[in-house]
Design a protein around this motif. Structure first.
Motif, PDB file in Angstrom:
ATOM      1  N   GLY A 231       1.869  11.643  10.579  1.00  0.00           N
ATOM      2  CA  GLY A 231       2.296  10.718  11.641  1.00  0.00           C
ATOM      3  C   GLY A 231       3.742  10.295  11.567  1.00  0.00           C
ATOM      4  O   GLY A 231       4.255   9.658  12.487  1.00  0.00           O
ATOM      5  N   HIS A 232       4.433  10.634  10.459  1.00  0.00           N
ATOM      6  CA  HIS A 232       5.763  10.074  10.248  1.00  0.00           C
ATOM      7  C   HIS A 232       6.876  10.822  10.971  1.00  0.00           C
ATOM      8  O   HIS A 232       7.900  10.220  11.289  1.00  0.00           O
ATOM      9  CB  HIS A 232       6.069   9.976   8.752  1.00  0.00           C
ATOM     10  CG  HIS A 232       5.443   8.775   8.115  1.00  0.00           C
ATOM     11  ND1 HIS A 232       4.087   8.586   8.066  1.00  0.00           N
ATOM     12  CD2 HIS A 232       6.002   7.680   7.516  1.00  0.00           C
ATOM     13  CE1 HIS A 232       3.832   7.441   7.449  1.00  0.00           C
ATOM     14  NE2 HIS A 232       4.971   6.875   7.109  1.00  0.00           N
ATOM     15  N   THR A 233       6.724  12.138  11.182  1.00  0.00           N
ATOM     16  CA  THR A 233       7.807  12.848  11.873  1.00  0.00           C
ATOM     17  C   THR A 233       7.897  12.351  13.311  1.00  0.00           C
ATOM     18  O   THR A 233       8.978  12.042  13.821  1.00  0.00           O
ATOM     19  CB  THR A 233       7.568  14.364  11.821  1.00  0.00           C
ATOM     20  OG1 THR A 233       7.361  14.734  10.460  1.00  0.00           O
ATOM     21  CG2 THR A 233       8.760  15.128  12.364  1.00  0.00           C
TER      22      THR A 233
ATOM     23  N   VAL B 142       0.812  -1.219   0.000  1.00  0.00           N
ATOM     24  CA  VAL B 142       0.000   0.000   0.000  1.00  0.00           C
ATOM     25  C   VAL B 142       0.842   1.264   0.000  1.00  0.00           C
ATOM     26  O   VAL B 142       0.325   2.350  -0.182  1.00  0.00           O
ATOM     27  CB  VAL B 142      -0.967   0.076   1.209  1.00  0.00           C
ATOM     28  CG1 VAL B 142      -1.920  -1.105   1.196  1.00  0.00           C
ATOM     29  CG2 VAL B 142      -0.220   0.158   2.533  1.00  0.00           C
ATOM     30  N   ASP B 143       2.141   1.121   0.262  1.00  0.00           N
ATOM     31  CA  ASP B 143       2.904   2.346   0.466  1.00  0.00           C
ATOM     32  C   ASP B 143       4.295   2.305  -0.144  1.00  0.00           C
ATOM     33  O   ASP B 143       4.571   2.940  -1.158  1.00  0.00           O
ATOM     34  CB  ASP B 143       2.974   2.645   1.976  1.00  0.00           C
ATOM     35  CG  ASP B 143       3.373   4.068   2.275  1.00  0.00           C
ATOM     36  OD1 ASP B 143       3.762   4.784   1.334  1.00  0.00           O
ATOM     37  OD2 ASP B 143       3.309   4.484   3.448  1.00  0.00           O
ATOM     38  N   SER B 144       5.209   1.508   0.455  1.00  0.00           N
ATOM     39  CA  SER B 144       6.615   1.718   0.123  1.00  0.00           C
ATOM     40  C   SER B 144       6.981   1.322  -1.300  1.00  0.00           C
ATOM     41  O   SER B 144       7.915   1.881  -1.871  1.00  0.00           O
ATOM     42  CB  SER B 144       7.507   0.981   1.126  1.00  0.00           C
ATOM     43  OG  SER B 144       7.244  -0.388   1.129  1.00  0.00           O
TER      44      SER B 144
ATOM     45  N   ALA C 270      -2.045   0.370   9.459  1.00  0.00           N
ATOM     46  CA  ALA C 270      -1.801   1.733   9.944  1.00  0.00           C
ATOM     47  C   ALA C 270      -1.609   2.683   8.765  1.00  0.00           C
ATOM     48  O   ALA C 270      -2.154   3.795   8.744  1.00  0.00           O
ATOM     49  CB  ALA C 270      -0.572   1.758  10.859  1.00  0.00           C
ATOM     50  N   GLU C 271      -0.859   2.227   7.755  1.00  0.00           N
ATOM     51  CA  GLU C 271      -0.646   3.101   6.585  1.00  0.00           C
ATOM     52  C   GLU C 271      -1.931   3.204   5.757  1.00  0.00           C
ATOM     53  O   GLU C 271      -2.196   4.234   5.142  1.00  0.00           O
ATOM     54  CB  GLU C 271       0.508   2.577   5.716  1.00  0.00           C
ATOM     55  CG  GLU C 271       1.854   2.461   6.423  1.00  0.00           C
ATOM     56  CD  GLU C 271       2.700   3.746   6.404  1.00  0.00           C
ATOM     57  OE1 GLU C 271       2.163   4.832   6.108  1.00  0.00           O
ATOM     58  OE2 GLU C 271       3.907   3.639   6.717  1.00  0.00           O
ATOM     59  N   VAL C 272      -2.734   2.161   5.746  1.00  0.00           N
ATOM     60  CA  VAL C 272      -4.020   2.222   5.040  1.00  0.00           C
ATOM     61  C   VAL C 272      -4.920   3.271   5.717  1.00  0.00           C
ATOM     62  O   VAL C 272      -5.522   4.124   5.042  1.00  0.00           O
ATOM     63  CB  VAL C 272      -4.705   0.839   5.026  1.00  0.00           C
ATOM     64  CG1 VAL C 272      -6.109   0.930   4.451  1.00  0.00           C
ATOM     65  CG2 VAL C 272      -3.866  -0.171   4.236  1.00  0.00           C
TER      66      VAL C 272
ATOM     67  N   ALA D 169       4.745   2.639  14.794  1.00  0.00           N
ATOM     68  CA  ALA D 169       5.235   3.976  15.154  1.00  0.00           C
ATOM     69  C   ALA D 169       4.415   5.049  14.438  1.00  0.00           C
ATOM     70  O   ALA D 169       4.126   6.120  15.008  1.00  0.00           O
ATOM     71  CB  ALA D 169       6.719   4.101  14.798  1.00  0.00           C
ATOM     72  N   VAL D 170       4.006   4.774  13.205  1.00  0.00           N
ATOM     73  CA  VAL D 170       3.184   5.733  12.459  1.00  0.00           C
ATOM     74  C   VAL D 170       1.801   5.858  13.106  1.00  0.00           C
ATOM     75  O   VAL D 170       1.222   6.955  13.163  1.00  0.00           O
ATOM     76  CB  VAL D 170       3.084   5.314  10.977  1.00  0.00           C
ATOM     77  CG1 VAL D 170       1.996   6.087  10.241  1.00  0.00           C
ATOM     78  CG2 VAL D 170       4.428   5.509  10.290  1.00  0.00           C
ATOM     79  N   ALA D 171       1.283   4.751  13.624  1.00  0.00           N
ATOM     80  CA  ALA D 171      -0.017   4.808  14.309  1.00  0.00           C
ATOM     81  C   ALA D 171       0.056   5.770  15.499  1.00  0.00           C
ATOM     82  O   ALA D 171      -0.771   6.675  15.647  1.00  0.00           O
ATOM     83  CB  ALA D 171      -0.430   3.405  14.777  1.00  0.00           C
TER      84      ALA D 171
ATOM     85  N   ASN E 299       7.479  -1.386  15.245  1.00  0.00           N
ATOM     86  CA  ASN E 299       7.868  -1.401  13.836  1.00  0.00           C
ATOM     87  C   ASN E 299       7.338  -0.126  13.180  1.00  0.00           C
ATOM     88  O   ASN E 299       6.682   0.694  13.820  1.00  0.00           O
ATOM     89  CB  ASN E 299       7.403  -2.691  13.138  1.00  0.00           C
ATOM     90  CG  ASN E 299       5.882  -2.831  13.125  1.00  0.00           C
ATOM     91  OD1 ASN E 299       5.147  -1.845  13.050  1.00  0.00           O
ATOM     92  ND2 ASN E 299       5.408  -4.067  13.199  1.00  0.00           N
ATOM     93  N   HIS E 300       7.639   0.033  11.898  1.00  0.00           N
ATOM     94  CA  HIS E 300       7.325   1.305  11.233  1.00  0.00           C
ATOM     95  C   HIS E 300       5.837   1.642  11.295  1.00  0.00           C
ATOM     96  O   HIS E 300       5.446   2.739  11.691  1.00  0.00           O
ATOM     97  CB  HIS E 300       7.830   1.265   9.786  1.00  0.00           C
ATOM     98  CG  HIS E 300       7.490   2.497   9.019  1.00  0.00           C
ATOM     99  ND1 HIS E 300       8.116   3.693   9.235  1.00  0.00           N
ATOM    100  CD2 HIS E 300       6.544   2.733   8.073  1.00  0.00           C
ATOM    101  CE1 HIS E 300       7.590   4.614   8.442  1.00  0.00           C
ATOM    102  NE2 HIS E 300       6.628   4.057   7.717  1.00  0.00           N
ATOM    103  N   GLY E 301       5.004   0.687  10.946  1.00  0.00           N
ATOM    104  CA  GLY E 301       3.563   0.949  10.935  1.00  0.00           C
ATOM    105  C   GLY E 301       3.036   1.299  12.319  1.00  0.00           C
ATOM    106  O   GLY E 301       2.203   2.205  12.480  1.00  0.00           O
TER     107      GLY E 301
END
Ligand code: NAD
Ligand code: ZN
Length: 361
Positions: A247-249, A136-138, A184-186, A273-275, A269-271
């Protein structure tokens, strides 16, 4: 199968559906020369690499296929592993018409994509994403990078893939924690620009967590379409594309400060942390009087409903996180520039955010 087209200077398709890893014709059609380096990791390769090789050789018996495997996990997204992929390309004798095929999650995709961007100043890359997050993202949008100790993704290049083939069948072996990270990215796409999609996700929570193939394919296609629309309008992140960093910063600061996540540790993990980062961005927006408090509640509720974390892990020092945020690529002239929102579906970039307000959330 669903297909999303990414238009722009270098157009490419994103195909989504079961069985794409076995579609040798479709994959081989993207390979111009004879040299192909398959990059994967130690979790993914034993499950799927042979299928990809067999499919490719069935369609193109003349291909010379090399392989490089990274140890699984974010801790492999390094300059050292980048150098090892470059060495594998050199050992293969890869010429300028070589193709790098990234079979794995975002770690493999970002690293292999960066190697493809650099080898002989740029060779083709095909993305075969195997995590929901990478589907969905990277794998979409052409951002490639490696991490350094000082921060995530600080070294990299824009290098769009020639094609993305997302075989949804592989999600069956993805651990639930990784499925949630992808969700989370969705949810991010709904939160930043599509309130109807945000609601749809709430209605399909059970189906998505249960691995329902139709629900997942729909969520992937809608997410890719969102990303494609934004990337088409702003391929090099001069403006609107920054919204994808909602949410990424905050999230990157948590990931860097905690030490990167790995299958063997409990770090976010990345997702995940973005949540947490999206909740902090939403809370900050409310604090700054930009957004209604009930929208923060709705975001927190949706994320928690999907089993995602919504608070900063214990033991992290806010001052240390803030120091990490100062190294974010979005900052201009040393001022903190954050993606905040006016509420669900309405993200915006806010320059020069007051650091005391950031510390307060
Ligand atoms: P990942 O690549 O580490 O994959 C997560 C785990 O799942 C790994 O252990 C992996 O081996 C395993 N795995 C992958 N596919 C599997 C499958 N089908 N079955 C079983 N196990 C499988 O992590 P990720 O979440 O995919 O990606 C995170 C990375 O993506 C971060 O480095 C992040 O910075 C990057 N990212 C980049 C962009 C971009 O635009 N380039 C966007 C978002 C995220
Ligand atoms: Zn992300």
């Amino acid at each position: 199968m669903k297909t999303v087209h990414v238009n722009g200077p270098v157009p490419y398709p994103i195909h989504i559906g079961p069985g794409l890893l076995d579609d040798g014709q479709r994959l081989a059609a993207r390979v111009r020369g004879r040299h192909l380096l398959l990059v994967s990791d130690t979790n993914v390769a034993p499950r799927y690499a042979a299928r990809v090789r067999d499919a490719l050789l069935g369609a193109r018996p003349d291909l010379q296929i090399g392989q490089y495997l990274l140890p699984a996990g974010e801790s492999s997204k390094t300059i050292e592993q980048f150098a090892a992929v470059i060495a594998a390309l050199a050992d293969l004798g890869a010429s300028r018409d070589a193709c790098v095929v990234a079979l794995g999650g975002g770690v493999v995709g970002d690293l292999a994509g960066f190697a493809a961007a650099c080898w002989m100043r740029g060779v083709d890359c095909v993305q075969l994403p195997t995590t929901l997050l990478s589907m969905v993202d990277s794998s979409v949008g052409g951002k490639t990078a490696v991490d350094i100790a000082q921060g995530k993704n600080l070294v990299g290049a824009f290098h769009p893939p020639r094609a993305v083939l997302a075989d949804t069948g592989v999600l069956a072996t993805l651990p639930l924690r990784e499925v949630r990270a992808g969700l989370a990215e969705v949810i991010k796409y709904g939160a930043l620009g599509d309130a109807a999609f945000f609601d749809w996700l709430g209605e399909h929570q059970r189906a998505l967590l249960d691995g329902d193939a139709d629900a997942l394919a729909e969520a992937i296609a809608r997410s890719c379409q969102h990303k494609a629309d934004i990337v088409e309008r702003d391929p090099l992140e001069r403006g609107e594309r920054a919204l994808l960093n909602l949410g990424h910063t905050f999230g990157h600061a948590i990931e860097t400060e905690q030490g990167y996540g790995h299958p063997d540790n409990d770090n976010l993990n990345h997702g995940e942390a973005v949540a947490v980062g999206m909740v902090l961005a939403a809370e900050l927006s409310t604090r700054l009087g930009m957004a209604p408090a009930q929208d923060v509640q709705a975001l927190r509720g949706l994320l928690a409903g999907f089993g995602l974390p919504v608070t900063v892990p214990a033991g992290l020092d806010p001052q240390a996180l803030l120091a990490r945020m100062r190294l974010d690529k979005k900052n201009i002239a040393g001022r903190l520039r954050l993606v905040l929102w006016r509420g669900i579906g309405q993200a915006l970039v806010v320059p020069d955010v007051d650091e005391d307000q950031v510390l307060a959330v």
